[in-house]
Enzyme design. Structure first.
Site, PDB file in Angstrom:
ATOM      1  N   GLN A  97       0.918  -1.042  -0.184  1.00 17.59           N
ATOM      2  CA  GLN A  97      -0.047   0.287  -0.260  1.00 17.59           C
ATOM      3  C   GLN A  97       0.930   1.171   0.001  1.00 17.59           C
ATOM      4  O   GLN A  97       1.675   1.382   0.710  1.00 17.59           O
ATOM      5  CB  GLN A  97      -0.899  -0.084   1.192  1.00 17.59           C
ATOM      6  CG  GLN A  97      -1.945   1.140   1.135  1.00 17.59           C
ATOM      7  CD  GLN A  97      -2.844   1.239   2.281  1.00 17.59           C
ATOM      8  OE1 GLN A  97      -2.247   1.409   3.435  1.00 17.59           O
ATOM      9  NE2 GLN A  97      -4.175   1.118   2.004  1.00 17.59           N
ATOM     10  N   TYR A 151      -5.669  10.669   4.160  1.00 18.36           N
ATOM     11  CA  TYR A 151      -4.265  10.911   3.532  1.00 18.36           C
ATOM     12  C   TYR A 151      -4.589  11.863   2.062  1.00 18.36           C
ATOM     13  O   TYR A 151      -5.713  11.980   2.073  1.00 18.36           O
ATOM     14  CB  TYR A 151      -3.531   9.586   3.400  1.00 18.36           C
ATOM     15  CG  TYR A 151      -3.439   8.998   4.780  1.00 18.36           C
ATOM     16  CD1 TYR A 151      -2.766   9.449   5.545  1.00 18.36           C
ATOM     17  CD2 TYR A 151      -4.315   7.790   4.848  1.00 18.36           C
ATOM     18  CE1 TYR A 151      -2.571   8.538   6.870  1.00 18.36           C
ATOM     19  CE2 TYR A 151      -4.192   6.976   6.146  1.00 18.36           C
ATOM     20  CZ  TYR A 151      -3.489   7.650   7.159  1.00 18.36           C
ATOM     21  OH  TYR A 151      -3.223   7.193   8.420  1.00 18.36           O
ATOM     22  N   ARG A 198      -7.290   1.656  -2.495  1.00 17.57           N
ATOM     23  CA  ARG A 198      -8.154   1.327  -1.333  1.00 17.57           C
ATOM     24  C   ARG A 198      -9.130   2.645  -1.115  1.00 17.57           C
ATOM     25  O   ARG A 198      -8.551   3.748  -1.247  1.00 17.57           O
ATOM     26  CB  ARG A 198      -7.438   0.890   0.071  1.00 17.57           C
ATOM     27  CG  ARG A 198      -8.448   0.518   1.042  1.00 17.57           C
ATOM     28  CD  ARG A 198      -7.684  -0.258   2.115  1.00 17.57           C
ATOM     29  NE  ARG A 198      -8.690  -1.133   2.733  1.00 17.57           N
ATOM     30  CZ  ARG A 198      -8.583  -1.385   4.145  1.00 17.57           C
ATOM     31  NH1 ARG A 198      -7.681  -1.067   4.862  1.00 17.57           N
ATOM     32  NH2 ARG A 198      -9.586  -2.073   4.357  1.00 17.57           N
ATOM     33  N   ARG A 308      -7.484  -7.208  11.948  1.00 18.82           N
ATOM     34  CA  ARG A 308      -7.131  -7.484  13.478  1.00 18.82           C
ATOM     35  C   ARG A 308      -7.200  -8.938  13.920  1.00 18.82           C
ATOM     36  O   ARG A 308      -6.244  -9.532  14.694  1.00 18.82           O
ATOM     37  CB  ARG A 308      -8.006  -6.505  14.326  1.00 18.82           C
ATOM     38  CG  ARG A 308      -7.621  -5.204  14.254  1.00 18.82           C
ATOM     39  CD  ARG A 308      -8.766  -4.248  14.814  1.00 18.82           C
ATOM     40  NE  ARG A 308      -9.887  -4.332  13.888  1.00 18.82           N
ATOM     41  CZ  ARG A 308     -11.061  -3.614  14.179  1.00 18.82           C
ATOM     42  NH1 ARG A 308     -10.995  -2.860  15.434  1.00 18.82           N
ATOM     43  NH2 ARG A 308     -12.330  -3.853  13.372  1.00 18.82           N
ATOM     44  N   CYS A 331     -10.027 -12.239  18.164  1.00 17.73           N
ATOM     45  CA  CYS A 331     -10.120 -10.458  18.051  1.00 17.73           C
ATOM     46  C   CYS A 331     -11.271 -10.257  18.755  1.00 17.73           C
ATOM     47  O   CYS A 331     -12.412 -10.620  18.571  1.00 17.73           O
ATOM     48  CB  CYS A 331      -9.905 -10.117  16.585  1.00 17.73           C
ATOM     49  SG  CYS A 331     -10.089  -8.189  16.461  1.00 17.73           S
ATOM     50  N   CYS A 334     -11.258  -4.892  20.510  1.00 18.32           N
ATOM     51  CA  CYS A 334     -11.013  -3.826  21.746  1.00 18.32           C
ATOM     52  C   CYS A 334     -10.258  -2.622  21.225  1.00 18.32           C
ATOM     53  O   CYS A 334     -10.458  -1.771  21.879  1.00 18.32           O
ATOM     54  CB  CYS A 334     -10.504  -4.491  22.806  1.00 18.32           C
ATOM     55  SG  CYS A 334      -8.857  -5.160  22.395  1.00 18.32           S
TER      56      CYS A 334
HETATM   57  C1  LIG Z   1      -3.395  -0.845  14.359  1.00 13.78           C
HETATM   58  C2  LIG Z   1      -4.106  -0.624  12.614  1.00 13.78           C
HETATM   59  C3  LIG Z   1      -3.192  -0.063  11.860  1.00 13.78           C
HETATM   60  C4  LIG Z   1      -3.840  -0.091  10.402  1.00 13.78           C
HETATM   61  N1  LIG Z   1      -2.933   0.357   9.192  1.00 13.78           N
HETATM   62  C5  LIG Z   1      -3.604   0.505   8.346  1.00 13.78           C
HETATM   63  C6  LIG Z   1      -3.024   1.098   7.031  1.00 13.78           C
HETATM   64  O1  LIG Z   1      -1.844   1.006   7.248  1.00 13.78           O
HETATM   65  N2  LIG Z   1      -3.812   1.051   5.769  1.00 13.78           N
HETATM   66  C7  LIG Z   1      -5.025   0.894   5.817  1.00 13.78           C
HETATM   67  O2  LIG Z   1      -5.812   0.977   4.846  1.00 13.78           O
HETATM   68  N3  LIG Z   1      -5.657   0.568   6.663  1.00 13.78           N
HETATM   69  C8  LIG Z   1      -5.116   0.364   8.045  1.00 13.78           C
HETATM   70  N4  LIG Z   1      -6.033  -0.236   8.994  1.00 13.78           N
HETATM   71  C9  LIG Z   1      -7.282  -0.674   8.744  1.00 13.78           C
HETATM   72  C10 LIG Z   1      -7.196  -2.256   8.530  1.00 13.78           C
HETATM   73  O3  LIG Z   1      -6.669  -2.285   7.147  1.00 13.78           O
HETATM   74  C11 LIG Z   1      -8.835  -2.746   8.401  1.00 13.78           C
HETATM   75  O4  LIG Z   1      -9.470  -2.129   7.398  1.00 13.78           O
HETATM   76  C12 LIG Z   1      -9.615  -2.487   9.524  1.00 13.78           C
HETATM   77  O5  LIG Z   1      -8.801  -2.805  10.660  1.00 13.78           O
HETATM   78  C13 LIG Z   1     -11.021  -3.143   9.453  1.00 13.78           C
HETATM   79  O6  LIG Z   1     -10.636  -4.503   9.481  1.00 13.78           O
HETATM   80  P1  LIG Z   1     -10.835  -5.664  10.478  1.00 13.78           P
HETATM   81  O7  LIG Z   1     -12.287  -5.478  11.103  1.00 13.78           O
HETATM   82  O8  LIG Z   1     -10.691  -7.048   9.883  1.00 13.78           O
HETATM   83  O9  LIG Z   1      -9.686  -5.484  11.476  1.00 13.78           O
HETATM   84  C14 LIG Z   1      -5.243  -0.454  10.287  1.00 13.78           C
HETATM   85  C15 LIG Z   1      -6.130  -1.039  11.377  1.00 13.78           C
HETATM   86  C16 LIG Z   1      -5.582  -0.897  12.842  1.00 13.78           C
HETATM   87  C17 LIG Z   1      -6.213  -1.483  13.706  1.00 13.78           C
END
Ligand SMILES: Cc1cc2nc3c(=O)[nH]c(=O)nc-3n(C[C@H](O)[C@H](O)[C@H](O)COP(=O)(O)O)c2cc1C
Length: 358
Positions: A97, A151, A198, A308, A331, A334
């Site tokens: 990314q 961004y 994205r 997560r 997960c 939290c």
């Molecule tokens: C600690 C953390 C860092 C993340 N860093 C990015 C990132 O670098 N780029 C991005 O597009 N999304 C980032 N996200 C969002 C995740 O890619 C994802 O869309 C979001 O956590 C929802 O998915 P999940 O419910 O499976 O965790 C981040 C999320 C978390 C919790």
């Protein structure tokens, strides 16, 4: 299960339809170089059977941001190459990314895209394209433009962008920086290289994009030859600081939100893109293979993004496949990982740490 079956698109053959979504780790070194911890983290998810890993937001610009991974200079290439090889050897494909960020102070002040001159916009485009060329050279199977959250590219495509010149005014103008980057990337990377992006399917902020606008923007990007589109949500700093406020909560949905809370966004955008056949990645609390399978069977996405849960347990796929759910580190949504992210500390899962200390 279809979610576990191979899928082909563009130059890619994925062994299944599960994607480890980009997740900033703060595991790069002070200068943004790849570290052994970073390689181990991604190799481990590949060993866990993920089809496609999308490497965390990686900076295309020279502005200092300690521990943010970088690709804005050739000097970063050997480390990145080592990581891609480790992931390939463990059987997964890898995208990266690419991120550009406007200036932002801890006080909350944020540079506006309206402030950027045409020369500065030209420079942003060049930074993306140069980074994409490096990414292909080091062996990434795809690149992903970060047009989500708060961004630079996302701020351009947002309805909150009030520019009145060719980079604003209407959906086409607001998307122009991104469509120009896709066009030049295509010229430089060739027809058979995978270019993804994205986007926040809905910004969840007053005056920001809803699905109505993002459908149009997605189509404009896809018409320029996009090969996959990953759908996130929210994440606008206009609603608070980084990933605070309601918009922030929607980007990393907390336990009070329903599972699969953003699937309606991938469904809507997939319908819009169906004539162009661009694969769409769903995300947001997709907490089991069963839910992922249902989303695919109902035609609401082509690929299933998980972030997560795979941080909590790199064997998330295997343990479900082998009916070892009791061994799974679940997960809890939290967001202790996000709190660490916000303190620029290595992003780890508190549930996994609790298990290890038992
Ligand atoms: C600690 C953390 C860092 C993340 N860093 C990015 C990132 O670098 N780029 C991005 O597009 N999304 C980032 N996200 C969002 C995740 O890619 C994802 O869309 C979001 O956590 C929802 O998915 P999940 O419910 O499976 O965790 C981040 C999320 C978390 C919790």
């Amino acid at each position: 299960m279809k979610i576990l079956s191979p899928v082909d698109f563009k130059n890619l053959r994925l062994k299944n339809r599960i994607v480890w979504l980009p997740m900033v780790s703060w595991l790069a070194d002070e200068e943004g170089f790849v570290t052994d911890e970073l390689i181990a983290r991604h190799q481990r998810r590949a060993e866990g059977g993920v089809g496609l890993i999308i490497l965390e937001a990686t900076g295309v610009l020279a502005r200092k941001s300690p521990k943010l991974l970088r690709i804005n200079d050739d000097k970063y290439m050997p480390g990145l190459e080592k990581m891609v090889q480790a992931v390939h050897n463990a059987g997964s494909k890898m995208s990266v990314q690419l991120i550009h960020y406007v200036k932002q102070a801890t006080s909350g002040w944020k540079q506006k895209v309206e402030d950027l001159t045409l020369d500065e916009i030209k420079e942003v485009k060049k930074e993306f394209v140069d980074a994409a060329v490096r990414a292909k050279k080091v062996g990434f199977d795809a690149i992903e433009l970060h047009v989500a959250h708060s961004y630079t590219l996302s701020s351009f495509v947002s309805l909150l962008n009030k520019r009145e010149d060719e980079y604003g005014h209407n959906s086409k103008g607001r998307s122009k920086i991104v469509t120009d980057i896709i066009e030049t990337c295509r010229e430089r990377l060739g027809d058979d290289y995978c270019i993804g992006a994205r986007i926040s399917g809905e910004e969840f902020v007053t005056g920001g994009n809803t699905l109505k606008q993002t459908k149009v923007i997605s189509r404009l990007m896809a018409e320029k030859g996009l090969d996959y589109l990953s759908i996130s949500a929210g994440g606008k700093t206009e609603d608070g600081r980084w990933y605070t406020g309601y918009s922030g909560t929607r980007a990393m949905p907390t336990s009070n939100l329903p599972n699969g809370c953003h699937v309606y966004l991938s469904k809507g955008i997939r319908e819009e893109l169906s004539p162009l056949r661009v694969p769409v990645i769903a995300s947001g609390k997709i907490n089991s293979l069963e839910l992922g399978e249902q989303i695919i069977q109902e035609g609401k996405a082509d690929l299933i993004g998980v972030s997560r849960p795979l941080l909590a347990d790199p064997d998330w796929i295997l343990k479900q496949q082998e009916n070892r759910k009791k061994d799974l580190v679940p997960c809890m949504y939290c967001n202790a990982c996000l709190e660490r992210d916000q303190r620029w500390e290595p992003v780890e899962c508190i549930e996994a740490e609790k298990r290890q200390s038992k």
